[in-house]
Scaffold this active site. Structure first.
Site, PDB file in Angstrom:
ATOM      1  NE  ARG A 189      37.511  37.992  37.648  1.00 49.71           N
ATOM      2  CZ  ARG A 189      36.312  38.340  37.775  1.00 49.71           C
ATOM      3  NH1 ARG A 189      35.072  39.607  37.445  1.00 49.71           N
ATOM      4  NH2 ARG A 189      36.328  37.661  35.606  1.00 49.71           N
ATOM      5  CB  THR A 239      38.101  31.824  44.854  1.00 52.65           C
ATOM      6  OG1 THR A 239      38.916  32.608  44.510  1.00 52.65           O
ATOM      7  CG2 THR A 239      38.616  30.388  44.814  1.00 52.65           C
ATOM      8  CG  ASP A 250      41.621  38.857  31.293  1.00 55.53           C
ATOM      9  OD1 ASP A 250      42.196  40.541  31.093  1.00 55.53           O
ATOM     10  OD2 ASP A 250      41.668  38.236  31.246  1.00 55.53           O
ATOM     11  CG  ASP A 271      45.138  38.674  28.965  1.00 57.86           C
ATOM     12  OD1 ASP A 271      45.892  38.866  29.614  1.00 57.86           O
ATOM     13  OD2 ASP A 271      43.986  36.941  29.682  1.00 57.86           O
TER      14      ASP A 271
HETATM   15  C1  PRP Z   1      40.522  42.541  36.183  1.00 65.13           C
HETATM   16  C2  PRP Z   1      40.200  43.803  35.669  1.00 65.13           C
HETATM   17  C3  PRP Z   1      39.503  43.821  37.633  1.00 65.13           C
HETATM   18  C4  PRP Z   1      39.475  42.598  37.883  1.00 65.13           C
HETATM   19  C5  PRP Z   1      37.196  42.788  37.994  1.00 65.13           C
HETATM   20  O1  PRP Z   1      41.346  42.032  36.484  1.00 65.13           O
HETATM   21  O2  PRP Z   1      41.388  44.778  35.675  1.00 65.13           O
HETATM   22  O3  PRP Z   1      40.404  43.941  38.254  1.00 65.13           O
HETATM   23  O4  PRP Z   1      39.219  41.406  37.048  1.00 65.13           O
HETATM   24  O5  PRP Z   1      37.520  41.752  38.290  1.00 65.13           O
HETATM   25  P1  PRP Z   1      36.292  42.574  39.820  1.00 65.13           P
HETATM   26  O6  PRP Z   1      35.161  43.522  39.773  1.00 65.13           O
HETATM   27  O7  PRP Z   1      35.195  40.414  39.583  1.00 65.13           O
HETATM   28  O8  PRP Z   1      36.935  41.754  41.156  1.00 65.13           O
HETATM   29  P2  PRP Z   1      42.313  40.875  36.837  1.00 65.13           P
HETATM   30  O9  PRP Z   1      42.075  39.747  37.972  1.00 65.13           O
HETATM   31  O10 PRP Z   1      41.932  39.693  34.874  1.00 65.13           O
HETATM   32  O11 PRP Z   1      44.029  41.094  36.623  1.00 65.13           O
HETATM   33  P3  PRP Z   1      44.643  41.568  35.366  1.00 65.13           P
HETATM   34  O12 PRP Z   1      44.564  43.162  35.504  1.00 65.13           O
HETATM   35  O13 PRP Z   1      46.130  41.472  36.489  1.00 65.13           O
HETATM   36  O14 PRP Z   1      44.706  40.633  34.439  1.00 65.13           O
HETATM   37  N1  URA Z   2      37.421  41.784  33.920  1.00 70.26           N
HETATM   38  C1  URA Z   2      38.081  42.032  32.771  1.00 70.26           C
HETATM   39  O1  URA Z   2      39.244  41.741  32.683  1.00 70.26           O
HETATM   40  N2  URA Z   2      36.791  41.910  32.220  1.00 70.26           N
HETATM   41  C2  URA Z   2      35.767  41.119  32.703  1.00 70.26           C
HETATM   42  O2  URA Z   2      35.240  41.635  31.960  1.00 70.26           O
HETATM   43  C3  URA Z   2      35.749  40.478  34.189  1.00 70.26           C
HETATM   44  C4  URA Z   2      37.119  40.763  34.310  1.00 70.26           C
END
Ligand code: PRP
Ligand code: URA
Length: 209
Positions: free
Chosen positions: A104, A108, A200, A203
């Site tokens: 994400r 944006t 997160d 993370d």
């Molecule tokens: C996080 C989570 C989802 C997304 C949710 O991933 O694991 O995939 O955000 O957010 P949304 O519903 O607003 O799209 P992130 O983009 O942080 O990537 P990562 O799993 O690589 O940390």
């Molecule tokens: N992605 C995450 O990992 N946590 C949140 O709360 C939202 C998006």
């Protein structure tokens, strides 16, 4: 319209309470994500078809029920969805696993695709998309779009924590997709994080912060 299932089983809620705690370390966090996914899998597979077979117990012949061989596929959304795969594979060791790489954009909040590899027979499979967090719903909705473009038809979405905004978006854009969450939280903050959420997920699973 498909259904939104909130799995408020005491065992799931107990594990989720530890998962949310900011003092929970990476090892325990990882184990809990896997265990919660495993428990959620029970409910999310409740409607799988079974068939009658005859076996012999040490005492007598018996007619028993077994899974009818419905083909399944798990599709974790990278990265954080990976944390849910092992717990489900312990229950369903033979399922195929596809991967969709999305992150994400922090400015944006739009999902950016960087990887997609699905089983070649995805069209014939019952598909469970995995991601611990359903925030704006952008990532889940884009992942479901990709799967449908590759021929996927029977899709359900399993997330540990959802926000009302994300659930509403997926239901609007993919009304055929059942959603399973362990909790539906209050709202998103101005950075698109779920409140209270767990922070997160990627993370915390991979220890990258
Ligand atoms: C996080 C989570 C989802 C997304 C949710 O991933 O694991 O995939 O955000 O957010 P949304 O519903 O607003 O799209 P992130 O983009 O942080 O990537 P990562 O799993 O690589 O940390
Ligand atoms: N992605 C995450 O990992 N946590 C949140 O709360 C939202 C998006």
């Amino acid at each position: 319209m498909a259904e939104l299932h909130i799995m408020d089983h005491p065992l799931i809620q107990h594990k989720l309470s530890i998962l949310r705690d900011k003092n929970t370390g990476v090892k325990e966090f990882r184990e809990l994500v896997s265990e919660i996914a495993s428990l959620m899998c029970f409910e999310a597979t409740r409607d799988l078809p079974t068939e009658e077979v005859e076996i012999e117990t040490p005492v007598a012949k018996a007619k028993v029920r077994r899974l009818a061989g419905k083909k399944l596929a798990l599709v974790p959304i990278l990265r954080a969805g990976l944390g849910m795969v092992d717990g489900i594979l312990q229950l369903l060791p033979g399922v195929k696993v596809g991967h969709i790489g999305l992150y994400r954009d922090p400015e944006t909040l739009q999902p950016v695709e960087y990887y997609c590899k699905l089983p070649s027979d995805i069209a014939e499979r019952e598909i469970i998309v995995l991601d611990p967090m359903l925030a704006t719903g952008g990532s889940a909705s884009a992942a479901i779009d990709f799967i449908k473009k590759h021929g996927g038809v029977n899709i359900r979405l399993m997330c540990i924590i959802g926000a009302p905004e994300g659930a509403a978006r997926v239901r609007r854009e993919h009304p055929d997709v059942d959603i399973y969450v362990a909790a539906m939280d209050s709202h998103l903050n101005s950075h698109g994080y779920i409140v209270p959420g767990l922070g997160d997920a990627g993370d915390r699973i991979f220890g990258t912060k």
